[in-house]
Design a protein around this motif. Structure first.
Motif, PDB file in Angstrom:
ATOM      1  N   ARG A 168      26.678 -63.056 -12.558  1.00 46.93           N
ATOM      2  CA  ARG A 168      25.566 -62.272 -13.112  1.00 46.93           C
ATOM      3  C   ARG A 168      25.679 -62.353 -14.627  1.00 46.93           C
ATOM      4  O   ARG A 168      26.774 -62.340 -15.178  1.00 46.93           O
ATOM      5  CB  ARG A 168      25.627 -60.810 -12.678  1.00 46.93           C
ATOM      6  CG  ARG A 168      25.525 -60.602 -11.196  1.00 46.93           C
ATOM      7  CD  ARG A 168      25.670 -59.133 -10.828  1.00 46.93           C
ATOM      8  NE  ARG A 168      24.557 -58.347 -11.336  1.00 46.93           N
ATOM      9  CZ  ARG A 168      24.665 -57.354 -12.210  1.00 46.93           C
ATOM     10  NH1 ARG A 168      25.844 -57.040 -12.725  1.00 46.93           N
ATOM     11  NH2 ARG A 168      23.607 -56.674 -12.596  1.00 46.93           N
TER      12      ARG A 168
ATOM     13  N   VAL B 210      23.897 -61.209 -18.597  1.00 44.51           N
ATOM     14  CA  VAL B 210      22.981 -60.449 -19.441  1.00 44.51           C
ATOM     15  C   VAL B 210      22.819 -61.235 -20.731  1.00 44.51           C
ATOM     16  O   VAL B 210      23.792 -61.770 -21.270  1.00 44.51           O
ATOM     17  CB  VAL B 210      23.501 -59.025 -19.736  1.00 44.51           C
ATOM     18  CG1 VAL B 210      24.853 -59.051 -20.428  1.00 44.51           C
ATOM     19  CG2 VAL B 210      22.499 -58.223 -20.556  1.00 44.51           C
TER      20      VAL B 210
ATOM     21  N   ILE C 233      18.908 -59.258 -17.262  1.00 48.48           N
ATOM     22  CA  ILE C 233      20.078 -59.198 -16.386  1.00 48.48           C
ATOM     23  C   ILE C 233      19.708 -59.803 -15.041  1.00 48.48           C
ATOM     24  O   ILE C 233      18.671 -59.481 -14.469  1.00 48.48           O
ATOM     25  CB  ILE C 233      20.558 -57.750 -16.169  1.00 48.48           C
ATOM     26  CG1 ILE C 233      20.990 -57.104 -17.492  1.00 48.48           C
ATOM     27  CG2 ILE C 233      21.703 -57.697 -15.171  1.00 48.48           C
ATOM     28  CD1 ILE C 233      21.415 -55.662 -17.360  1.00 48.48           C
TER      29      ILE C 233
ATOM     30  N   THR D  15      29.483 -52.930 -13.912  1.00 47.60           N
ATOM     31  CA  THR D  15      28.220 -52.253 -13.668  1.00 47.60           C
ATOM     32  C   THR D  15      27.190 -52.722 -14.689  1.00 47.60           C
ATOM     33  O   THR D  15      27.540 -53.309 -15.720  1.00 47.60           O
ATOM     34  CB  THR D  15      28.379 -50.736 -13.789  1.00 47.60           C
ATOM     35  OG1 THR D  15      28.734 -50.417 -15.152  1.00 47.60           O
ATOM     36  CG2 THR D  15      29.451 -50.204 -12.830  1.00 47.60           C
ATOM     37  N   ASP D  16      25.919 -52.443 -14.432  1.00 43.97           N
ATOM     38  CA  ASP D  16      24.883 -52.819 -15.396  1.00 43.97           C
ATOM     39  C   ASP D  16      25.137 -52.171 -16.755  1.00 43.97           C
ATOM     40  O   ASP D  16      24.963 -52.803 -17.798  1.00 43.97           O
ATOM     41  CB  ASP D  16      23.505 -52.405 -14.885  1.00 43.97           C
ATOM     42  CG  ASP D  16      22.960 -53.352 -13.830  1.00 43.97           C
ATOM     43  OD1 ASP D  16      23.627 -54.361 -13.525  1.00 43.97           O
ATOM     44  OD2 ASP D  16      21.858 -53.063 -13.304  1.00 43.97           O
TER      45      ASP D  16
END
Length: 225
Positions: A41, A43, A52, A150-151
């Protein structure tokens, strides 16, 4: 009681970048490509693949100093496709020669940076920006973290990487916080059942501190190239 910090899980695919060369409008230009693969993942504030989401590659492409295309996202997507990159990815661009990139590593975190500093300055400027497009002379940073975040922590690592970039530039004797077009991409592992997803990415957290040190190393090396 003494806290025991578990050793970092090694990243299955650290950013080992491929260097590529192409010719556009009679000019020889270079690019760096990291084929991250599945399970990441990212960002980023990149023009291609920003935000994201799951991403499989990162391309950092050199463009001409007089770059005038109005579709940089399509341009980067075409370059990635021509290089054989598959799936969604992140595309960055700069007028700097990306072959002079800097690298940094700390505790399983790896960072790669390129630094085009011809249009540098401080973020807080008391004059309005020019109406014309800013030349893409840019500090681009790519960071790989071998654990899930986490985001909120993922966004926090962007702040941490940016702070470390400014620290590195000042430490290198440059009177600036960066350029008007700087970009960053932070890649972390996709969460899997049974594995901890870390909640912090600030400079005094375990993984944020490693991000800061790796980015500082990479930007310092790139700025001095």
């Amino acid at each position: 009681m003494t806290a025991v910090v578990p050793p970092p899980r090694p990243a299955p695919a650290p950013p080992m970048v491929e260097q590529m060369t192409r010719t556009e409008d009679g000019e020889t230009l270079n690019a760096l490509l990291w084929r991250a693969g599945e399970g990441w993942r990212m960002v980023s504030n990149a023009v291609l693949g920003g935000g994201i989401g799951d991403r499989a590659w990162v391309l950092n492409a050199q463009v001409a100093h007089g770059y005038r295309r109005t579709d940089p996202d399509r341009h980067l997507a075409d370059l990635a496709r021509d290089a054989g990159a598959h799936g969604p990815g992140v595309g960055l661009m700069t007028a700097a020669d990306v072959r002079a990139y800097g690298g940094g590593q700390d505790g399983g975190v790896t960072a790669v940076a390129t630094a085009g500093l011809g249009v540098r300055g401080w973020a807080a400027s008391w004059t309005e920006p020019a109406a014309t497009a800013v030349r893409p002379g840019t500090v681009n940073i790519v960071v790989a973290v071998p654990v899930p975040l986490t985001d909120a922590a993922l966004v926090n690592t962007v702040m941490t990487a940016t702070e470390a970039k400014v620290q590195a530039l000042v430490d290198a004797g440059l009177d600036c916080s960066g350029t008007p077009t700087d970009a960053v991409c932070v890649a972390v592992r996709r969460p899997v059942p049974g594995e901890e997803t870390h909640a912090f990415g600030g400079p005094r957290s375990l993984w944020g501190a490693r991000v800061a040190r790796a980015v500082h190393q990479a930007v310092t090396e790139a700025a001095r190239s």
